[in-house]
Enzyme design. Structure first.
Site, mmCIF file in Angstrom:
data_model
loop_
_atom_site.group_PDB
_atom_site.id
_atom_site.type_symbol
_atom_site.label_atom_id
_atom_site.label_comp_id
_atom_site.label_asym_id
_atom_site.label_seq_id
_atom_site.Cartn_x
_atom_site.Cartn_y
_atom_site.Cartn_z
ATOM 1 N N HIS A 160 0.672 -1.007 0.079
ATOM 2 C CA HIS A 160 -0.214 -0.162 -0.710
ATOM 3 C C HIS A 160 0.850 1.395 0.116
ATOM 4 O O HIS A 160 2.266 1.356 0.776
ATOM 5 C CB HIS A 160 -0.969 -0.012 1.776
ATOM 6 C CG HIS A 160 -2.551 0.648 1.164
ATOM 7 N ND1 HIS A 160 -1.841 2.343 1.833
ATOM 8 C CD2 HIS A 160 -3.288 1.272 1.257
ATOM 9 C CE1 HIS A 160 -2.601 3.159 2.000
ATOM 10 N NE2 HIS A 160 -3.561 2.278 1.617
ATOM 11 N N ASP A 209 2.710 -4.460 7.359
ATOM 12 C CA ASP A 209 1.962 -3.549 7.698
ATOM 13 C C ASP A 209 0.268 -4.989 8.007
ATOM 14 O O ASP A 209 0.672 -5.935 7.104
ATOM 15 C CB ASP A 209 1.914 -3.239 6.631
ATOM 16 C CG ASP A 209 0.574 -1.845 6.168
ATOM 17 O OD1 ASP A 209 -0.318 -2.780 7.188
ATOM 18 O OD2 ASP A 209 0.838 -1.748 5.117
ATOM 19 N N GLN A 248 -4.260 -4.968 6.707
ATOM 20 C CA GLN A 248 -5.323 -6.232 6.775
ATOM 21 C C GLN A 248 -5.124 -7.840 7.038
ATOM 22 O O GLN A 248 -5.741 -8.458 5.697
ATOM 23 C CB GLN A 248 -5.938 -6.178 4.980
ATOM 24 C CG GLN A 248 -5.648 -4.864 4.113
ATOM 25 C CD GLN A 248 -6.838 -4.551 3.816
ATOM 26 O OE1 GLN A 248 -7.952 -4.979 4.830
ATOM 27 N NE2 GLN A 248 -7.174 -3.574 3.536
ATOM 28 N N LYS A 297 -10.208 -0.131 10.119
ATOM 29 C CA LYS A 297 -10.412 -1.817 9.796
ATOM 30 C C LYS A 297 -10.918 -2.814 10.672
ATOM 31 O O LYS A 297 -11.360 -3.724 10.379
ATOM 32 C CB LYS A 297 -9.357 -2.080 8.994
ATOM 33 C CG LYS A 297 -9.378 -0.369 8.118
ATOM 34 C CD LYS A 297 -7.567 -1.010 6.865
ATOM 35 C CE LYS A 297 -6.778 0.239 6.496
ATOM 36 N NZ LYS A 297 -7.849 0.217 4.744
ATOM 37 N N CYS A 330 -4.695 2.521 -4.302
ATOM 38 C CA CYS A 330 -3.131 3.348 -3.210
ATOM 39 C C CYS A 330 -2.233 2.453 -3.438
ATOM 40 O O CYS A 330 -1.570 1.713 -1.840
ATOM 41 C CB CYS A 330 -4.079 3.246 -1.547
ATOM 42 S SG CYS A 330 -4.681 4.795 -1.481
HETATM 43 C C1 LIG Z 1 -1.937 -2.453 4.083
HETATM 44 C C2 LIG Z 1 -2.859 -1.234 4.049
HETATM 45 N N1 LIG Z 1 -1.705 -1.027 4.120
HETATM 46 C C3 LIG Z 1 -1.993 0.396 4.866
HETATM 47 C C4 LIG Z 1 -2.719 1.015 4.542
HETATM 48 C C5 LIG Z 1 -3.343 2.867 5.015
HETATM 49 O O1 LIG Z 1 -4.528 2.574 6.213
HETATM 50 P P1 LIG Z 1 -4.530 3.624 6.616
HETATM 51 O O2 LIG Z 1 -5.795 4.171 5.754
HETATM 52 O O3 LIG Z 1 -6.051 2.943 7.796
HETATM 53 O O4 LIG Z 1 -3.685 4.294 8.139
HETATM 54 C C6 LIG Z 1 -4.493 0.201 4.081
HETATM 55 C C7 LIG Z 1 -5.598 1.110 3.810
HETATM 56 O O5 LIG Z 1 -6.095 0.462 3.467
HETATM 57 C C8 LIG Z 1 -4.266 -1.286 3.698
HETATM 58 O O6 LIG Z 1 -5.011 -1.317 3.066
#
Ligand SMILES: Cc1ncc(COP(=O)(O)O)c(C=O)c1O
Length: 434
Positions: A132, A209, A212, A235, A391
């Site tokens: 992401h 990270d 998900q 989430k 993203c």
């Molecule tokens: C794999 C992953 N990392 C990071 C993020 C960023 O999350 P946040 O927007 O809550 O900071 C997301 C958001 O969709 C994501 O799917």
């Protein structure tokens, strides 16, 4: 209502007021859970109770409200620590989101006072191309402004990580490896234990990270072996604006703060300041106290009343059960999608290798249909999905597309909803797309 064999989804759905909504004449089908999940009454009640009964700033006000808010907020850290198998609340830093958690690590390692941890020009960071943007752009900035070298690991044609390439990308200069546990596009579950072994054998730090993964499966940071884990409350049933950075205590102790002022300070003289103990050293300014309690939950010690947090709600269901429920839905949805002519699914087709995120496109007359148009047709029938690059643009480039349609499931979704989605999609493919 046809549910999975795992969860009592009828009962769960009754906890989510928003699921009663209609979009036009259609009941809402919410399949955009990878972007954010809906919130149960229990969590909404906790937020209301916090502001109606306990609201005060923490760690500063000596009055009863200040004491209670502090006690609840500290407990929320402990509950989140338990939820992910961390040692204790000192390893849990409440931040705004996964994005902020990753930026915190990037800033802190760059400006580190500790020579062992500080990133220097020429040091290498290994990343995957499925990250992401939140786990890519902070490191690109370090590359472009500070001369840190980024090395990337690609994917195989089935959407799995190319582990052989990963091994080749590891050199003696690698200081950090950053990797999504689960891709927010492919849904693929990366082999974290194996990556951990490779990373630590090379003497580097390992950031996962978990945006998900933490909401969708049992997570134990000790089993993962990661040094850092980032995830977002919104989430996983909690409100927006609260997220978590887990870090191993020894590392957090050694690391430089990210933001300065307020609660992160132990003492200040005109000549300088010293930092508070963990985790407060990383929680500058007034915290999102309500969000933290809505995520972690807490017991009001004097009354014994439980303020249920998102973590309590998920634990009551059981994270093994959450995973099993989603696995059944994915298998069902993948089978249905494969039966619709022209649907191309991205990522592995084995439900054991992925979570409840499915990205796909429709090919009609040899051309890829615009995913935004497909999502628009689904929206017309009350089915909320996401379309675009999610993203993760470098991953879209690798897949050779500008974007995809993404459906993503959670605890309140049913097989009936999947059936309705498949029926509507089939109609879109056959009749609506030119
Ligand atoms: C794999 C992953 N990392 C990071 C993020 C960023 O999350 P946040 O927007 O809550 O900071 C997301 C958001 O969709 C994501 O799917």
């Amino acid at each position: 209502m046809r549910e999975t064999s795992i969860l009592d989804v009828q009962r769960i759905r009754a906890d989510f007021p928003i699921l009663q909504r209609k979009i036009g004449d259609n009941p809402l089908i919410y399949f955009d859970n990878a972007a954010t999940t809906q919130k149960p009454r229990q969590v909404l009640r906790t937020m209301q109770e916090f502001y109606c009964t306990y609201n005060a700033n923490v760690h500063r006000s000596p009055h009863i409200l200040g004491q209670e808010a502090t006690e609840l907020y500290e407990q929320a850290h402990e509950n989140v620590a338990r939820f992910i198998g961390a040692d204790d609340g000192r390893e849990i830093v409440f931040v705004r989101s996964s994005t902020e958690a990753i930026n915190l690590v990037a800033y802190s390692l760059l400006h580190g006072e500790s020579e062992r941890l500080r990133l220097e020009p020429g040091d290498e960071i290994v990343l995957t191309i499925m990250e992401h943007h939140s786990n890519l752009v902070p490191w690109q900035v370090l590359r472009d402004k500070e001369g840190v070298v980024l090395r990337f690991v690609g994917i195989n044609d089935d959407g799995g990580l190319d582990l052989e390439q990963l091994k080749r990308q590891v050199t003696g200069k690698m200081k950090l490896l950053c990797c999504a546990h689960v891709s927010n596009v492919l849904g693929v579950i990366n082999p974290i234990s194996e990556i951990e072994r490779i990373t630590h054998k090379a003497g580097a730090l390992f950031l996962v990270d978990g945006a998900q993964s933490v909401p969708h499966m049992p997570i134990d940071v000790k089993e993962l072996g990661c040094d850092f884990l980032a995830f977002s409350g919104h989430k996983m049933l909690a409100p927006m604006g609260i997220g978590v950075l887990y870090g191993r205590k020894e590392l957090l102790e050694e690391m430089t703060p990210f933001l300065y002022g307020g609660d992160m300070i132990a003492d200040v003289k005109l000549e300088g300041a010293t930092w508070n103990k963990l985790p407060w050293k990383f929680e500058a300014g007034t915290a999102n106290v309500c969000g933290g309690i809505a995520l972690g939950g807490a017991v009001e010690l004097k009354s014994g009343r439980r303020l249920e947090g998102a973590v309590d709600y998920l634990q009551r269901i059981g994270m093994e059960e959450v995973r099993a429920h989603e696995r059944e839905l994915i298998e069902y949805a993948l089978d249905g999608l494969r039966a619709i002519p022209g649907v191309r699914i991205y990522g592995p087709l084995n439900p054991d290798e992925r979570t409840g995120v499915i990205a796909f496109n429709v090919i009609k007359g040899g051309e890829l249909a615009d995913p935004h148009i497909v999502a628009g047709f689904l929206n017309d029938e009350g089915i909320a999905v996401r379309s675009g690059g999610h993203c993760a643009y470098p991953l879209a480039d690798r897949l050779g597309v500008e974007g995809t349609v993404r459906v993503s499931f959670y605890i309140y979704n049913t097989k009936d909803e999947v059936d309705r989605f498949l029926e509507v999609l089939d109609d879109i493919v056959r009749r609506k797309l030119a």
